[in-house]
Design a protein around this motif. Structure first.
Motif, PDB file in Angstrom:
ATOM      1  N   ILE A 123     -24.862   1.196  43.207  1.00 32.43           N
ATOM      2  CA  ILE A 123     -25.539  -0.242  43.516  1.00 32.43           C
ATOM      3  C   ILE A 123     -26.166  -0.179  45.011  1.00 32.43           C
ATOM      4  CG2 ILE A 123     -24.716  -2.475  43.715  1.00 32.43           C
ATOM      5  CD1 ILE A 123     -23.328  -2.321  41.161  1.00 32.43           C
ATOM      6  N   ASN A 124     -25.278   0.485  45.955  1.00 30.50           N
ATOM      7  CA  ASN A 124     -25.427   0.386  47.375  1.00 30.50           C
ATOM      8  C   ASN A 124     -26.752   1.085  47.335  1.00 30.50           C
ATOM      9  OD1 ASN A 124     -23.465  -0.745  47.924  1.00 30.50           O
ATOM     10  ND2 ASN A 124     -22.225   1.001  48.819  1.00 30.50           N
ATOM     11  N   ILE A 125     -26.811   2.152  46.715  1.00 33.61           N
ATOM     12  CA  ILE A 125     -28.255   3.057  47.013  1.00 33.61           C
ATOM     13  C   ILE A 125     -29.404   2.190  46.188  1.00 33.61           C
ATOM     14  CG2 ILE A 125     -29.293   5.137  46.465  1.00 33.61           C
ATOM     15  CD1 ILE A 125     -26.549   6.444  46.740  1.00 33.61           C
ATOM     16  N   LYS A 132     -29.701  -1.011  45.797  1.00 41.08           N
ATOM     17  CA  LYS A 132     -29.908  -2.064  46.345  1.00 41.08           C
ATOM     18  C   LYS A 132     -30.859  -1.711  47.613  1.00 41.08           C
ATOM     19  CE  LYS A 132     -27.297  -5.396  47.924  1.00 41.08           C
ATOM     20  NZ  LYS A 132     -25.977  -5.963  48.380  1.00 41.08           N
ATOM     21  N   ASN A 133     -30.779  -0.838  48.443  1.00 41.37           N
ATOM     22  CA  ASN A 133     -31.397  -0.270  49.507  1.00 41.37           C
ATOM     23  C   ASN A 133     -33.034  -0.078  49.011  1.00 41.37           C
ATOM     24  OD1 ASN A 133     -29.622  -0.493  51.320  1.00 41.37           O
ATOM     25  ND2 ASN A 133     -28.810   1.729  51.618  1.00 41.37           N
ATOM     26  N   ALA A 134     -32.959   0.519  47.946  1.00 37.05           N
ATOM     27  CA  ALA A 134     -34.320   0.941  47.379  1.00 37.05           C
ATOM     28  C   ALA A 134     -34.916  -0.169  47.155  1.00 37.05           C
ATOM     29  CB  ALA A 134     -34.138   1.826  45.982  1.00 37.05           C
ATOM     30  N   ILE A 135     -34.321  -1.073  46.575  1.00 37.73           N
ATOM     31  CA  ILE A 135     -35.112  -2.455  46.042  1.00 37.73           C
ATOM     32  C   ILE A 135     -35.539  -3.321  47.484  1.00 37.73           C
ATOM     33  CG2 ILE A 135     -34.941  -5.003  45.115  1.00 37.73           C
ATOM     34  CD1 ILE A 135     -33.055  -3.362  42.926  1.00 37.73           C
ATOM     35  N   GLU A 136     -34.647  -3.134  48.405  1.00 34.64           N
ATOM     36  CA  GLU A 136     -34.869  -4.115  49.793  1.00 34.64           C
ATOM     37  C   GLU A 136     -35.736  -3.222  50.423  1.00 34.64           C
ATOM     38  OE1 GLU A 136     -30.886  -3.953  51.279  1.00 34.64           O
ATOM     39  OE2 GLU A 136     -30.190  -5.555  49.831  1.00 34.64           O
ATOM     40  N   SER A 137     -35.930  -1.999  50.180  1.00 30.21           N
ATOM     41  CA  SER A 137     -37.046  -1.249  50.856  1.00 30.21           C
ATOM     42  C   SER A 137     -38.465  -1.748  50.577  1.00 30.21           C
ATOM     43  CB  SER A 137     -36.939   0.130  50.897  1.00 30.21           C
ATOM     44  OG  SER A 137     -37.319   0.832  49.863  1.00 30.21           O
ATOM     45  N   LEU A 190     -31.369  -1.257  59.845  1.00 26.94           N
ATOM     46  CA  LEU A 190     -32.314  -1.977  60.507  1.00 26.94           C
ATOM     47  C   LEU A 190     -32.734  -3.286  59.877  1.00 26.94           C
ATOM     48  CD1 LEU A 190     -34.719   1.300  60.418  1.00 26.94           C
ATOM     49  CD2 LEU A 190     -33.197   0.724  62.117  1.00 26.94           C
ATOM     50  N   LYS A 191     -32.020  -3.657  58.949  1.00 33.74           N
ATOM     51  CA  LYS A 191     -32.133  -5.144  58.488  1.00 33.74           C
ATOM     52  C   LYS A 191     -31.743  -6.120  59.047  1.00 33.74           C
ATOM     53  CE  LYS A 191     -31.893  -2.651  54.184  1.00 33.74           C
ATOM     54  NZ  LYS A 191     -31.056  -2.174  53.152  1.00 33.74           N
ATOM     55  N   GLU A 192     -32.349  -7.356  59.328  1.00 34.95           N
ATOM     56  CA  GLU A 192     -31.937  -8.321  59.896  1.00 34.95           C
ATOM     57  C   GLU A 192     -30.316  -8.996  59.556  1.00 34.95           C
ATOM     58  OE1 GLU A 192     -34.109 -12.423  60.451  1.00 34.95           O
ATOM     59  OE2 GLU A 192     -35.599 -10.759  60.517  1.00 34.95           O
TER      60      GLU A 192
HETATM   61 MG    MG Z   1     -27.635  -1.408  51.950  1.00 37.02          MG
END
Ligand code: MG
Ligand code: ADP
Length: 416
Positions: free
Chosen positions: A319-321, A323-328, A373-375
């Motif tokens: 899920i962590n990975i 989520k990062n993919a989606i948030e990118s 690097l995210k707010e």
């Molecule tokens: Mg993350």
């Protein structure tokens, strides 16, 4: 004997940049780009000094160990430092007048530089031992080119050959020892960084177990009251504030979860897990989150690949990975998830996005605590994922290109 003395002076001039760099620059300067610039300037100074105090022998011929700063500067710096250093050599050589010696320099550079640049890429990727071999090989090559061009332009004599052979021996021995020296210094630096990280982690896991439960209780109570306050006939503004408060509390809770899952060992509660099946669950879980980002998830998942793992932890790291993919991809896009059974005994999961991507420096920093690097990022997700996957004796590989996307490849040891 005075020739040997001259070469020893050259040795001093070429080793100084390495010491200045490792003593004053590696620790203080943070940005890789600035480090490259400073190192290139130091090599440049070394070249000028080498050329100012050459080993002179008959017929106005001069010989120096400028190959060492040129070679090491090019191999560790890359294309532009290499061009800069070569340009510097030519300009400074021009100072001594346009003679046979100048043409000699031009010819040797023209023949050897493309070769050096060609090998730079494999040098960069190679491990320590191979790096030393490449550097020594190139140094021999450069000296042989120098020897041949010199002989062609001025004729071969025994005296010249003797000096050129001494040059070759010095150049090779110094290249060999300097590359080893630089590699050792880099290793020590890397080790120190890792120690700082692991010290940070030790403190984190000690502190969290103490605080987490204490913080969680009041948070859960506050969240409950906020939900009670959220009545249907409440003013829109108030509803928004309540929603925001709940979201913030959830975020705090997420941080605590990440922290807690970190220090705990996973050895005791590992069972047989079907990776493909687990992936399907994760995709279902994250589905609505992806919709919020306008992200579509495409899957190609092979089931019946079993591993030993703790399913909750595996889920969490995936899920962590994901989520990062989606948030990118803040403006939406596609995530591809595939899962195959590799021939070499591993199950290979690939999570690929079309997001903002990362450069090498960012990839290298992935997984260090609080790197985000995210707010509103926590910078803990990747740290936790790396730890979980390695506790299952798995590996994570990251391929990424800025502006193109990122692929996380997770390899997990398969069981029968
Ligand atoms: Mg993350
Ligand atoms: P967080 O998501 O809270 O920022 P993570 O540890 O999950 O913390 O990720 C750390 C950083 O790594 C992110 O802030 C982001 O810059 C970078 N990153 C991770 N995954 C990706 C990805 N798929 N694409 C681009 N950048 C990524």
């Amino acid at each position: 004997m005075s020739i040997v003395k001259d070469f020893l002076l050259q040795l001093t001039l070429t080793v100084i940049p390495i010491f200045i760099y490792s003593t004053f620059i590696t620790e203080k300067v943070k940005s890789e780009k600035n480090k490259h610039v400073i190192m290139t300037i130091l090599w440049g100074i070394s070249i000028i000094l080498c050329m100012s105090f050459p080993v002179s022998f008959g017929q106005n011929a001069r010989l120096e160990l400028r190959i060492i700063p040129l070679l090491l500067g090019s191999l560790y710096g890359g294309f532009w430092p290499s061009i800069f250093l070569a340009g510097l050599i030519l300009l400074y050589r021009l100072n001594f007048g346009i003679s046979v010696g100048f043409y000699n320099t031009v010819l040797v550079l023209l023949i050897s530089l493309p070769f050096i640049l060609f090998f730079q890429k494999s040098f960069k990727k190679a491990k320590k031992d191979k790096r030393v071999k490449i550097a020594v090989g190139l140094s021999v090559y450069y000296c042989l080119i120098g020897l041949t061009v010199f002989g062609m332009l001025r004729g071969f004599t025994f005296e010249h050959l003797k000096v050129q052979m001494i040059h070759l021996i010095f150049a090779v021995v110094f290249t060999w020892s300097f590359t080893l020296l630089i590699e050792k210094i880099r290793e020590i630096h890397q080790l120190r960084l890792e120690m700082q990280d692991s010290e940070k982690l030790r403190v984190i896991s000690e502190l969290t177990s103490v605080f987490a439960h204490e913080i969680r209780n009041p948070m859960q109570v506050t969240r409950g009251f906020l939900q009670l306050l959220d009545e249907p006939n409440l003013a829109q503004k108030k509803k928004e504030y309540i929603q925001l408060s709940i979201e913030e509390l959830d975020r705090a809770n997420e941080i605590i979860n990440d922290f807690l899952s970190f220090g705990k060992p996973t050895i005791h509660n590992e069972i047989r897990v079907d990776v493909g099946n687990q992936l399907h669950r994760v995709v279902n879980l994250i589905h609505s989150y992806a919709l919020g980002y306008n992200v579509e998830i495409k899957t190609d998942i092979y089931e019946n690949g079993w591993i030993y793992a703790n399913p909750q932890k595996l889920n969490q790291s995936l899920i962590n990975i994901l989520k990062n993919a989606i948030e990118s991809m803040p403006t939406g896009g596609m995530v591809w998830i595939s899962c195959v059974s590799n021939e070499d005994g591993y199950i290979k999961i690939s999570i690929k996005d079309q997001g903002i991507g990362m450069n090498q420096e960012q990839i290298d920093r992935l997984g260090s605590p609080f790197y985000s690097l995210k707010e509103s990022g926590t910078g803990l997700g990747m740290m936790v994922s790396f730890q979980i996957i390695s506790s299952f004796k798995g590996k994570i590989q990251v391929k990424s290109e800025k502006g193109v996307g990122t692929e996380f490849i997770i390899l997990l040891p398969q069981i029968a």
